[in-house]
Structure formats: C-alpha cells, structure tokens
Write a protein that holds these residues in place. Structure first.
Motif, PDB file in Angstrom:
ATOM      1  N   LYS A  46       0.824  -1.217   0.000  1.00  0.00           N
ATOM      2  CA  LYS A  46       0.000   0.000   0.000  1.00  0.00           C
ATOM      3  C   LYS A  46       0.862   1.272   0.000  1.00  0.00           C
ATOM      4  O   LYS A  46       0.640   2.165  -0.828  1.00  0.00           O
ATOM      5  N   PRO A  47       1.851   1.411   0.902  1.00  0.00           N
ATOM      6  CA  PRO A  47       2.714   2.593   0.811  1.00  0.00           C
ATOM      7  C   PRO A  47       3.518   2.625  -0.488  1.00  0.00           C
ATOM      8  O   PRO A  47       3.728   3.700  -1.068  1.00  0.00           O
ATOM      9  N   LEU A  48       3.960   1.456  -0.969  1.00  0.00           N
ATOM     10  CA  LEU A  48       4.735   1.405  -2.208  1.00  0.00           C
ATOM     11  C   LEU A  48       3.920   1.928  -3.384  1.00  0.00           C
ATOM     12  O   LEU A  48       4.440   2.686  -4.221  1.00  0.00           O
ATOM     13  N   MET A  49       2.651   1.542  -3.470  1.00  0.00           N
ATOM     14  CA  MET A  49       1.779   2.046  -4.539  1.00  0.00           C
ATOM     15  C   MET A  49       1.749   3.566  -4.533  1.00  0.00           C
ATOM     16  O   MET A  49       1.830   4.206  -5.587  1.00  0.00           O
ATOM     17  N   ALA A 237      -3.297   0.356   9.049  1.00  0.00           N
ATOM     18  CA  ALA A 237      -2.758   1.717   8.957  1.00  0.00           C
ATOM     19  C   ALA A 237      -1.955   1.944   7.678  1.00  0.00           C
ATOM     20  O   ALA A 237      -1.471   3.049   7.441  1.00  0.00           O
ATOM     21  N   ALA A 238      -1.802   0.914   6.844  1.00  0.00           N
ATOM     22  CA  ALA A 238      -0.868   0.998   5.721  1.00  0.00           C
ATOM     23  C   ALA A 238      -1.208   2.104   4.728  1.00  0.00           C
ATOM     24  O   ALA A 238      -0.316   2.831   4.263  1.00  0.00           O
ATOM     25  N   ALA A 239      -2.476   2.250   4.380  1.00  0.00           N
ATOM     26  CA  ALA A 239      -2.849   3.276   3.408  1.00  0.00           C
ATOM     27  C   ALA A 239      -2.617   4.677   3.961  1.00  0.00           C
ATOM     28  O   ALA A 239      -2.039   5.546   3.293  1.00  0.00           O
ATOM     29  N   ALA A 240      -3.044   4.899   5.194  1.00  0.00           N
ATOM     30  CA  ALA A 240      -2.864   6.216   5.818  1.00  0.00           C
ATOM     31  C   ALA A 240      -1.384   6.544   5.992  1.00  0.00           C
ATOM     32  O   ALA A 240      -0.959   7.696   5.794  1.00  0.00           O
ATOM     33  N   LEU A 241      -0.588   5.548   6.367  1.00  0.00           N
ATOM     34  CA  LEU A 241       0.839   5.766   6.518  1.00  0.00           C
ATOM     35  C   LEU A 241       1.455   6.154   5.174  1.00  0.00           C
ATOM     36  O   LEU A 241       2.263   7.089   5.096  1.00  0.00           O
ATOM     37  N   GLY A 242       1.086   5.445   4.111  1.00  0.00           N
ATOM     38  CA  GLY A 242       1.621   5.757   2.792  1.00  0.00           C
ATOM     39  C   GLY A 242       1.267   7.161   2.353  1.00  0.00           C
ATOM     40  O   GLY A 242       2.115   7.896   1.826  1.00  0.00           O
ATOM     41  N   ASP A 243       0.025   7.561   2.570  1.00  0.00           N
ATOM     42  CA  ASP A 243      -0.405   8.917   2.201  1.00  0.00           C
ATOM     43  C   ASP A 243       0.387   9.979   2.955  1.00  0.00           C
ATOM     44  O   ASP A 243       0.834  10.975   2.375  1.00  0.00           O
TER      45      ASP A 243
END
Length: 253
Positions: A46-49, A237-243
């Motif tokens: 998710k963060p990589l995307m 939390a992966a999406a929020a962390l990536g953003d």
C-alpha cells in the motif's frame, strides 16, 4: 547545479527489508522454534503504490541482500484483506512487478550503501511482518543508515513490527519521539494462537526511550507523526501511513 542535484535526490526512497524468513517463538515448554515470516504484503504494497504513483523511485535494501520472504499470514489472514480478494491480487501483482522491474529479489546489502549515496535518498520506509524481530533491531549498518535520515530530518516511515528497526541506532536516536507500533496486546493474541512467547515491539521501544502511543485508535489503523517520523500501528494503517509519508516527502521539495 545544486537545484538539479536536489531534484534528482528528492525522488528516491530507500525501502528496508529483513533477510529473515523465520522468527524465534519461545514455546511454553522452554524450547525455541522457528516460525515462518517475512514482510507483511499489504504493509509494503500500500505505501509502495503511493510512492510510485507520486513519482518516487525506490531501492530495496536488507542486511545481507538476501531474497525476502512474504509473511504467510499476510496472504492468508482474513483480517489482512477483509475479504477483498481483488485488493490482495492487486498487491501481489505489484510485488511481481517489482521483481521484474526493481531489485526486490536482490536487495542492496546495507554495507554497500555509502554515506555519500545516502545523501541521494529523500526518505526511508520499513514495512512490518515479524521478520524485523530477527535481524533488524541490532544491525549496526542499519543503525548507521537510520542515523543519516534522523540527523537530516528526512522523512522516516515504519509500520507494525517495522519500528523495531529503530533499536539499531546506538545510542537510540528516537528518545522522546512519539511513535506507534504493533502493540503488546496484539502480540499476546498471536502468542496465544501460536502457544509461545514473542519479542514485543511496543515495550522494547518504550524501554529504549520512545514515547509509545497506545490508544483505541491503535486497533483501527492509527498513525503517529512526530518530527520526521511517521509510524503505523498495524496492517490497517498501511494506506494512511503511505499517504502521510508521501505528503512529508513532497513537503521537503
């Protein structure tokens, strides 16, 4: 010329992986067994995307440059994808793309990345899975790398078991930093399932001097931001962390 160098360096991010494909589980009878692990799929993907979509180039690195393993729990646990098979497929496809187009199958050994080369990276990211418990917390070369990002206040992101890697800094670089990780409470649930004892991320970091955030939000995908550091509690939390990580990187341009 300075502006050109800054532009080139601003779009590179280092992703730290573990070489471990197992972690030690201390069984109730006193024996120690190896439990299969690796990086947690969604916590990397998710963060990589988001990094790739924002135009960042990524370089993978690990202690010895071994091919990383995917934590089997991250592919089988219903919680990991909440029934969204298409999301799992999308994330698996991204990792396959990295295998073809990037160096995820042959990460750079930490020792091969010089202090001078570190200057070219805008930030660093450490995904979770139980693997960091095995080989990242005491790695002196990783401590050198993280000290670089810390001393220059470059965005530093870690999620779930990933923050355990911060223990590699000697002396501990993040004393007094608010951060969040896989909680001792969550780990105790895993211990119950597996019938043994596992090293605790949250209390290990607290004992080192971090100010651990422990709220209800930690169970629903919370992130914490303190200075250059952004940390996430668990896979949710992966999406929020990536953003947030991308936002912090972009803010330094």
């Amino acid at each position: 010329m300075h502006g050109v160098r800054r532009h080139l360096s601003s779009k590179k991010v280092l992703i730290v992986l573990s070489d471990a494909n197992a972690f030690p589980l201390r069984k109730n009878d006193g024996s120690v067994v190896d439990e299969e692990t690796g990086f947690f799929l969604s916590e990397l993907a998710k963060p990589l995307m988001r990094l790739l979509d924002a135009g960042y180039e990524v370089t993978f690195a690990s202690p010895q440059g071994k091919q990383p393993n995917i934590d089997p729990l991250s592919k089988s646990t219903p919680l990991a994808f909440l029934g969204m098979w298409w999301q799992k497929r999308k994330e698996e496809d991204l990792i396959k793309k990295m295998e073809l187009e990037n160096n995820i199958l042959a990460p750079r050994p930490f020792s091969s990345i010089s202090d001078q080369e570190l200057e070219s990276f805008a930030g660093v990211f450490i995904p979770g899975g139980h693997a960091p418990l095995t080989d990242l917390g005491a790695d002196a070369e990783l401590g050198r790398i993280l000290a670089h990002f810390h001393s220059r206040a470059k965005p530093t992101a870690a999620i779930c078991h990933g923050p355990y890697a911060f223990l590699s800094t000697k002396p501990f670089a993040y004393t007094g930093y608010k951060m969040i990780s896989w909680s001792d409470t969550e780990e105790k649930l895993v211990e119950t399932l597996k019938g043994g004892e596992i090293e605790k991320v949250q209390s290990s970091l607290a004992n080192a001097g971090a100010e651990m955030v422990d709220t209800i939000g930690a169970k629903t995908g919370a992130i914490s931001v303190d200075r250059e550091l952004v940390t996430g509690a668990n896979p949710m939390a992966a999406a929020a962390l990536g953003d947030k990580f991308v936002e912090m990187l972009n803010a330094r341009h």
